[in-house]
Design a protein around this motif. Structure first.
Motif, PDB file in Angstrom:
ATOM      1  N   LYS A  17       0.828  -1.061  -0.299  1.00 11.03           N
ATOM      2  CA  LYS A  17       0.263  -0.053  -0.079  1.00 11.03           C
ATOM      3  C   LYS A  17       0.723   1.425   0.162  1.00 11.03           C
ATOM      4  CE  LYS A  17      -4.266   1.983   2.614  1.00 11.03           C
ATOM      5  NZ  LYS A  17      -4.318   1.390   3.512  1.00 11.03           N
ATOM      6  N   ILE A  18       2.005   1.044   0.910  1.00 11.60           N
ATOM      7  CA  ILE A  18       2.725   2.900   1.123  1.00 11.60           C
ATOM      8  C   ILE A  18       3.293   2.557  -0.395  1.00 11.60           C
ATOM      9  CG2 ILE A  18       4.969   3.258   2.022  1.00 11.60           C
ATOM     10  CD1 ILE A  18       3.844   1.819   4.585  1.00 11.60           C
ATOM     11  N   ILE A  23      -3.608  -3.437  -2.839  1.00  2.39           N
ATOM     12  CA  ILE A  23      -4.598  -4.064  -2.909  1.00  2.39           C
ATOM     13  C   ILE A  23      -6.369  -3.722  -2.670  1.00  2.39           C
ATOM     14  CG2 ILE A  23      -4.864  -6.848  -2.324  1.00  2.39           C
ATOM     15  CD1 ILE A  23      -2.417  -7.259  -3.851  1.00  2.39           C
ATOM     16  N   ILE A  24      -6.862  -4.365  -3.201  1.00  4.26           N
ATOM     17  CA  ILE A  24      -8.609  -4.175  -3.019  1.00  4.26           C
ATOM     18  C   ILE A  24      -9.153  -4.611  -1.980  1.00  4.26           C
ATOM     19  CG2 ILE A  24     -10.420  -3.415  -3.871  1.00  4.26           C
ATOM     20  CD1 ILE A  24      -9.554  -2.382  -6.232  1.00  4.26           C
ATOM     21  N   TYR A  32      -7.016  10.090  -3.756  1.00  8.93           N
ATOM     22  CA  TYR A  32      -5.994  10.823  -3.901  1.00  8.93           C
ATOM     23  C   TYR A  32      -5.196   9.731  -4.140  1.00  8.93           C
ATOM     24  CZ  TYR A  32      -6.149   8.694   0.619  1.00  8.93           C
ATOM     25  OH  TYR A  32      -6.220   8.311   2.210  1.00  8.93           O
ATOM     26  N   TYR A  33      -5.590   8.816  -4.218  1.00 10.02           N
ATOM     27  CA  TYR A  33      -4.395   7.319  -4.348  1.00 10.02           C
ATOM     28  C   TYR A  33      -3.394   6.306  -5.419  1.00 10.02           C
ATOM     29  CZ  TYR A  33      -2.275   3.026  -2.450  1.00 10.02           C
ATOM     30  OH  TYR A  33      -1.066   2.894  -2.141  1.00 10.02           O
ATOM     31  N   HIS A  34      -4.507   6.999  -6.024  1.00 10.09           N
ATOM     32  CA  HIS A  34      -4.752   6.985  -7.958  1.00 10.09           C
ATOM     33  C   HIS A  34      -3.375   8.575  -7.954  1.00 10.09           C
ATOM     34  CE1 HIS A  34      -8.608   4.749  -8.048  1.00 10.09           C
ATOM     35  NE2 HIS A  34      -7.630   4.632  -9.228  1.00 10.09           N
ATOM     36  N   ILE A  86       0.483  -4.819 -11.286  1.00 11.60           N
ATOM     37  CA  ILE A  86       0.036  -5.530  -9.647  1.00 11.60           C
ATOM     38  C   ILE A  86      -1.329  -4.388  -9.421  1.00 11.60           C
ATOM     39  CG2 ILE A  86       0.534  -4.541  -7.311  1.00 11.60           C
ATOM     40  CD1 ILE A  86       0.394  -7.678  -7.885  1.00 11.60           C
ATOM     41  N   PHE A  87      -0.991  -2.852 -10.114  1.00  9.84           N
ATOM     42  CA  PHE A  87      -2.047  -1.331  -9.582  1.00  9.84           C
ATOM     43  C   PHE A  87      -2.809  -2.003 -10.033  1.00  9.84           C
ATOM     44  CE2 PHE A  87      -3.460   3.257 -10.719  1.00  9.84           C
ATOM     45  CZ  PHE A  87      -4.003   2.882  -9.005  1.00  9.84           C
TER      46      PHE A  87
END
Length: 192
Positions: A17-18, A23-24, A32-34, A86-87
């Protein structure tokens, strides 16, 4: 008898995640994560990969230089490709991870539980050793240029279209390279 497979990979998920490889887990992904992923992915890693690749193509004039830089370039591009997939496939990966805890994958008796527990204890020990070794290597890679002026005082050799020897450009490039190497390390350790 119930074994929580996802708890074994809890630390891996945190570091993924960092690093931007979120992972959903059924919760909506924050917008904001995108932006965070693109900033880290393009700003840090892609920038480093391009500067190293251009340096490899333009400045490599002997086998020693090629051998020193080619391995790092390949490892960094590999991290970028892994992070991209992965993304892009994070929802499918999240679904597969949840399925590990289904009844079909659970141990059926005490003997299977012992084997599973012993195997994952060994896995955890080996992973901790490898993670520690990798973090020490990355720290040494990032700190060494401060004491030993190689690659122009940078973490890795790279081609930049501007003067990197003046302040604050030197500090910005050094920071970008250090963050990128940490990112590469995290992706290569925790995504595998």
């Amino acid at each position: 008898m119930c074994f929580d497979f996802t708890s074994i990979f809890k630390n891996d998920f945190i570091f993924m995640k960092i690093s931007g490889c979120y992972i959903i887990d059924g919760n909506p992904l924050p917008k904001y994560y995108h932006i965070y992923f693109l900033f880290v992915f393009i700003g840090a890693l892609f920038g480093l990969n391009m500067t190293m690749t251009i340096h490899l193509i333009l400045k490599t004039n002997n086998l020693k230089t090629l051998a020193q830089l080619a391995f790092i370039v390949v490892v960094c591009w590999m991290a970028q490709i892994k992070a991209t997939f992965i993304f892009l496939r994070r929802d499918q990966l999240g679904h597969l991870i949840k399925q590990l805890n289904l009844e079909i994958f659970q141990p059926q008796n005490e003997m299977e539980m012992k084997i599973l527990t012993k195997g994952f204890r060994l896995y955890d020990l080996i992973r901790k050793f490898l993670v520690t070794e990798a973090w020490i290597s990355v720290a040494a890679t990032c700190i060494t240029p401060l004491f030993y002026n190689k690659n122009g005082g940078f973490v890795v050799a790279g081609w930049y279209p501007f003067n990197t020897s003046v302040s604050p450009t030197y500090e910005l490039v050094y920071t970008q390279q250090s963050v990128s190497m940490i990112y590469v390390s995290m992706v290569n350790i925790y995504v595998d």
